[in-house]
Design an enzyme around this catalytic site. Sequence first.
Site, PDB file in Angstrom:
ATOM      1  N   ARG A 129      15.359   5.534  -0.605  1.00  0.00           N
ATOM      2  CA  ARG A 129      14.595   6.513  -1.710  1.00  0.00           C
ATOM      3  C   ARG A 129      14.044   7.583  -1.398  1.00  0.00           C
ATOM      4  NH1 ARG A 129      12.173   1.114  -1.777  1.00  0.00           N
ATOM      5  NH2 ARG A 129      13.217  -0.521  -3.520  1.00  0.00           N
ATOM      6  N   LYS A 151      19.510  20.979  -7.337  1.00  0.00           N
ATOM      7  CA  LYS A 151      20.217  20.346  -7.970  1.00  0.00           C
ATOM      8  C   LYS A 151      21.486  19.686  -6.883  1.00  0.00           C
ATOM      9  CE  LYS A 151      20.410  22.510 -12.642  1.00  0.00           C
ATOM     10  NZ  LYS A 151      21.130  23.219 -13.410  1.00  0.00           N
ATOM     11  N   GLU A 193      29.095  34.110  -8.819  1.00  0.00           N
ATOM     12  CA  GLU A 193      27.876  33.728  -9.095  1.00  0.00           C
ATOM     13  C   GLU A 193      26.960  35.001  -8.664  1.00  0.00           C
ATOM     14  OE1 GLU A 193      27.341  30.800 -10.602  1.00  0.00           O
ATOM     15  OE2 GLU A 193      28.874  29.288  -9.930  1.00  0.00           O
ATOM     16  N   LYS A 235      17.165  33.545  -8.256  1.00  0.00           N
ATOM     17  CA  LYS A 235      17.200  32.172  -8.279  1.00  0.00           C
ATOM     18  C   LYS A 235      16.077  31.422  -7.964  1.00  0.00           C
ATOM     19  CE  LYS A 235      19.796  27.811  -8.267  1.00  0.00           C
ATOM     20  NZ  LYS A 235      20.941  27.141  -8.190  1.00  0.00           N
ATOM     21  N   GLU A 245      14.868  22.538 -15.370  1.00  0.00           N
ATOM     22  CA  GLU A 245      15.545  22.861 -16.482  1.00  0.00           C
ATOM     23  C   GLU A 245      15.104  22.385 -17.703  1.00  0.00           C
ATOM     24  OE1 GLU A 245      19.646  23.655 -15.270  1.00  0.00           O
ATOM     25  OE2 GLU A 245      20.261  23.401 -17.521  1.00  0.00           O
ATOM     26  N   ARG A 249      15.871  27.542 -16.773  1.00  0.00           N
ATOM     27  CA  ARG A 249      16.795  27.592 -15.703  1.00  0.00           C
ATOM     28  C   ARG A 249      18.156  27.651 -16.413  1.00  0.00           C
ATOM     29  NH1 ARG A 249      16.557  23.655 -10.151  1.00  0.00           N
ATOM     30  NH2 ARG A 249      18.884  24.208  -9.858  1.00  0.00           N
ATOM     31  N   ASN A 253      23.181  29.241 -15.922  1.00  0.00           N
ATOM     32  CA  ASN A 253      24.653  28.848 -16.256  1.00  0.00           C
ATOM     33  C   ASN A 253      25.349  29.693 -17.217  1.00  0.00           C
ATOM     34  OD1 ASN A 253      24.685  26.226 -15.032  1.00  0.00           O
ATOM     35  ND2 ASN A 253      23.127  25.341 -16.615  1.00  0.00           N
ATOM     36  N   HIS A 256      28.929  29.451 -17.773  1.00  0.00           N
ATOM     37  CA  HIS A 256      29.476  28.127 -17.135  1.00  0.00           C
ATOM     38  C   HIS A 256      29.966  27.156 -18.317  1.00  0.00           C
ATOM     39  CE1 HIS A 256      27.553  29.459 -13.528  1.00  0.00           C
ATOM     40  NE2 HIS A 256      27.692  28.470 -12.903  1.00  0.00           N
ATOM     41  N   HIS A 273      35.743  26.852  -9.079  1.00  0.00           N
ATOM     42  CA  HIS A 273      34.567  26.972  -9.994  1.00  0.00           C
ATOM     43  C   HIS A 273      34.103  28.187 -10.226  1.00  0.00           C
ATOM     44  CE1 HIS A 273      30.737  25.871 -11.544  1.00  0.00           C
ATOM     45  NE2 HIS A 273      29.957  26.713 -10.656  1.00  0.00           N
TER      46      HIS A 273
HETATM   47  P1  NAD Z   1      33.610  23.922  -1.747  1.00  0.00           P
HETATM   48  O1  NAD Z   1      32.203  23.154  -1.217  1.00  0.00           O
HETATM   49  O2  NAD Z   1      34.646  23.015  -2.293  1.00  0.00           O
HETATM   50  O3  NAD Z   1      34.016  24.827  -0.576  1.00  0.00           O
HETATM   51  C1  NAD Z   1      35.106  25.551  -0.825  1.00  0.00           C
HETATM   52  C2  NAD Z   1      36.264  25.558   0.137  1.00  0.00           C
HETATM   53  O4  NAD Z   1      35.839  26.404   1.333  1.00  0.00           O
HETATM   54  C3  NAD Z   1      36.308  24.142   0.854  1.00  0.00           C
HETATM   55  O5  NAD Z   1      37.824  23.891   0.812  1.00  0.00           O
HETATM   56  C4  NAD Z   1      35.502  24.194   2.011  1.00  0.00           C
HETATM   57  O6  NAD Z   1      36.045  23.163   2.822  1.00  0.00           O
HETATM   58  C5  NAD Z   1      35.815  25.550   2.462  1.00  0.00           C
HETATM   59  N1  NAD Z   1      34.921  26.138   3.308  1.00  0.00           N
HETATM   60  C6  NAD Z   1      33.572  26.000   3.318  1.00  0.00           C
HETATM   61  N2  NAD Z   1      33.019  26.875   4.131  1.00  0.00           N
HETATM   62  C7  NAD Z   1      34.095  27.484   4.974  1.00  0.00           C
HETATM   63  C8  NAD Z   1      33.967  28.466   5.930  1.00  0.00           C
HETATM   64  N3  NAD Z   1      32.997  28.867   6.407  1.00  0.00           N
HETATM   65  N4  NAD Z   1      35.141  28.797   6.425  1.00  0.00           N
HETATM   66  C9  NAD Z   1      36.425  28.077   5.778  1.00  0.00           C
HETATM   67  N5  NAD Z   1      36.400  27.259   4.799  1.00  0.00           N
HETATM   68  C10 NAD Z   1      35.293  26.832   4.430  1.00  0.00           C
HETATM   69  O7  NAD Z   1      33.282  25.075  -3.058  1.00  0.00           O
HETATM   70  P2  NAD Z   1      32.170  25.857  -3.324  1.00  0.00           P
HETATM   71  O8  NAD Z   1      32.566  27.038  -4.082  1.00  0.00           O
HETATM   72  O9  NAD Z   1      31.179  26.363  -1.943  1.00  0.00           O
HETATM   73  O10 NAD Z   1      31.105  25.012  -4.165  1.00  0.00           O
HETATM   74  C11 NAD Z   1      31.612  24.531  -5.461  1.00  0.00           C
HETATM   75  C12 NAD Z   1      30.598  23.281  -5.880  1.00  0.00           C
HETATM   76  O11 NAD Z   1      29.136  23.587  -6.027  1.00  0.00           O
HETATM   77  C13 NAD Z   1      31.098  22.714  -7.132  1.00  0.00           C
HETATM   78  O12 NAD Z   1      31.242  21.328  -6.823  1.00  0.00           O
HETATM   79  C14 NAD Z   1      29.946  22.929  -7.948  1.00  0.00           C
HETATM   80  O13 NAD Z   1      29.745  22.163  -9.231  1.00  0.00           O
HETATM   81  C15 NAD Z   1      28.896  23.053  -7.125  1.00  0.00           C
HETATM   82  N6  NAD Z   1      27.410  24.019  -7.595  1.00  0.00           N
HETATM   83  C16 NAD Z   1      26.231  23.343  -7.453  1.00  0.00           C
HETATM   84  C17 NAD Z   1      25.411  24.122  -7.743  1.00  0.00           C
HETATM   85  C18 NAD Z   1      23.936  23.680  -7.763  1.00  0.00           C
HETATM   86  O14 NAD Z   1      23.176  24.283  -8.039  1.00  0.00           O
HETATM   87  N7  NAD Z   1      23.646  22.556  -7.232  1.00  0.00           N
HETATM   88  C19 NAD Z   1      25.467  25.475  -8.257  1.00  0.00           C
HETATM   89  C20 NAD Z   1      26.960  25.953  -8.398  1.00  0.00           C
HETATM   90  C21 NAD Z   1      27.821  25.208  -8.013  1.00  0.00           C
HETATM   91  N1  GLY Z   2      23.649  26.857 -10.556  1.00  0.00           N
HETATM   92  C1  GLY Z   2      22.512  26.437 -11.780  1.00  0.00           C
HETATM   93  C2  GLY Z   2      21.308  25.924 -11.523  1.00  0.00           C
HETATM   94  O1  GLY Z   2      21.058  25.737 -10.214  1.00  0.00           O
HETATM   95  O2  GLY Z   2      20.517  25.634 -12.340  1.00  0.00           O
END
Ligand code: NAD
Ligand code: GLY
Length: 373
Positions: A129, A151, A193, A235, A245, A249, A253, A256, A273
Site C-alpha cells: 500500500r 504520474k 518535451e 513543471k 490534473e 496540469r 499535454n 500529446h 513518444h
Molecule cells: P524509455 O524509458 O523507453 O527510454 C528510452 C530508451 O533509452 C530505452 O531503450 C532505454 O533503455 C534507453 N536508455 C535510458 N537511459 C539511457 C542512457 N542513459 N543511455 C543509453 N540508453 C538509455 O523512454 P523515455 O522517453 O525516457 O520515456 C517515455 C515514457 O515516459 C513513456 O512510457 C511515456 O508514457 C512516459 N512519460 C511519462 C510522463 C509522466 O509524467 N509520468 C511524462 C512523459 C512521458
Molecule cells: N507529462 C504530463 C504530466 O506530467 O502531467
Amino acid sequence: MTLQATSSLHQQVEIDLGDRSYAIDIGAGLLDAQESYRSLPAAHSAMIITNETVAPIYGKRLERALSSQYAQVHTVSLPDGESHKTWESLNLIFDALLSHGCDRKTVLFALGGGVVGDMTGFAAASYMRGVPFVQVPTTLLAQVDSSVGGKTAINHPLGKNMIGAFYQPQRVVCDLETLNTLPARELSAGLAEIIKYGPIADMAFLDWIEQHIDQLMARDREALTHAVKRSCEIKAWVVGQDEREAGLRAILNFGHTFGHAIEAGMGYGAWLHGEAVGCGMVMAARLSQALGGVDAAFVERLTRLVRAAGLPTVAPVIDAHDNVGRYLALMRVDKKSEAGEIKFVVIDRPGNAVVRTAPDALVAQVIEASVRA
Ligand code: NAD
Ligand code: GLY
C-alpha cells in the site's frame, strides 16, 4: 514567470506539495555521489529497478552509492521498451520485492527512462500500500518531464498509461552525465518535451531554446543544465498548483493528443513518444492558429524549432482508407476526453495554453494539412 539564467552546473529545484514536497537535483556525477541519497527515509533495504539496457551501464554504480546507506541493495532488471510497460513487468518488480523479503520501508530507486520511472512509481504506490521511491532518470525526457510530478502508470492493450496512480517520489536525481550514452534519437525525443514548456508557459524560454538548440543537440553541459532546470521549474510550478490534473496540469499535454494518436496509429515503438509529441505540437499549433490564438509566423517558428531538434514535423498517414477518421477515433480514447469529446491543449496567446474542444471539421483540416506539410 521569469527566466533565471545560471552558469552553475549543480542546481536544485523544489517541488512544493506540502508534506509531499521534494527536491530535484540536477548536475553531473550525481548518480555516484552518496550525498545525492542522504536524508531519504531510513530503511534496511533498497531495490533498484532498471532495465537490461541501463543496468550494464549504470546499475553497479548506483548499487555502490547506495550500499553505504542500506544493509541490502537489490536490483531487478526489466525487459527494455514501451511494449514492456505492462502488468507482466510490474509483477516482476513485485516478485523481486517479495522474494527478497522487502518490507514496507524498502526504498525503490527507478534507474532509467520514463518507462522504468512510471512502472517503478506505480509499484511503489501499490507495494504494501505504498513504499518510498526515488527517481534517477537517465533519459532527457525523463529528466525534464516524466520523473517529476508523480504520474505513474503502465499501459493496457486498449490504451497507453491507462492504469496508474498519482504518487510522488521522495527525490529526483538527474545526473546529466548519463545523457552521454543516450542515443541521438532519444535525445531529440527529450528536446520535444523541453520545447513544449515555451509555448505553454514561457516564451522567453522558447527564445533561449532557439538560441541554444545547436548546443543542446551537441549535449553541451551548461546548456543542458539550464534546459533541464528551467523545464523542471515550469513543471514544478504547474504541478504545485494542480497535482491531480483537475485543470491546469493538462496544459503539460500540449501536442500529446495528436501525438498519442500517432503513437497508437503507427504501433507503439515505431515513433518514440517524444517524436510523436514533436509532430503533435506542430499540429496543435496549427489548430491554435485555426482557433485564433496564434498566427502563421508562430506556427512556422515552432515547426522550425521542432525540425532543428531532429524531430518529425510531417504527420504520418495512419490509415490508408480513412486517415482522418482513424486519428479522430484514436484521439477519442485520450484521457482528457469526456463523453467521447476530444479535448485539445491549444495556445490561446503565445506563452499561455488552455484546454478546449474543437469542431471535427476543423481538426480534420489540421490533420490533412499536417500530412501534406
Ligand atoms: P524509455 O524509458 O523507453 O527510454 C528510452 C530508451 O533509452 C530505452 O531503450 C532505454 O533503455 C534507453 N536508455 C535510458 N537511459 C539511457 C542512457 N542513459 N543511455 C543509453 N540508453 C538509455 O523512454 P523515455 O522517453 O525516457 O520515456 C517515455 C515514457 O515516459 C513513456 O512510457 C511515456 O508514457 C512516459 N512519460 C511519462 C510522463 C509522466 O509524467 N509520468 C511524462 C512523459 C512521458
Ligand atoms: N507529462 C504530463 C504530466 O506530467 O502531467
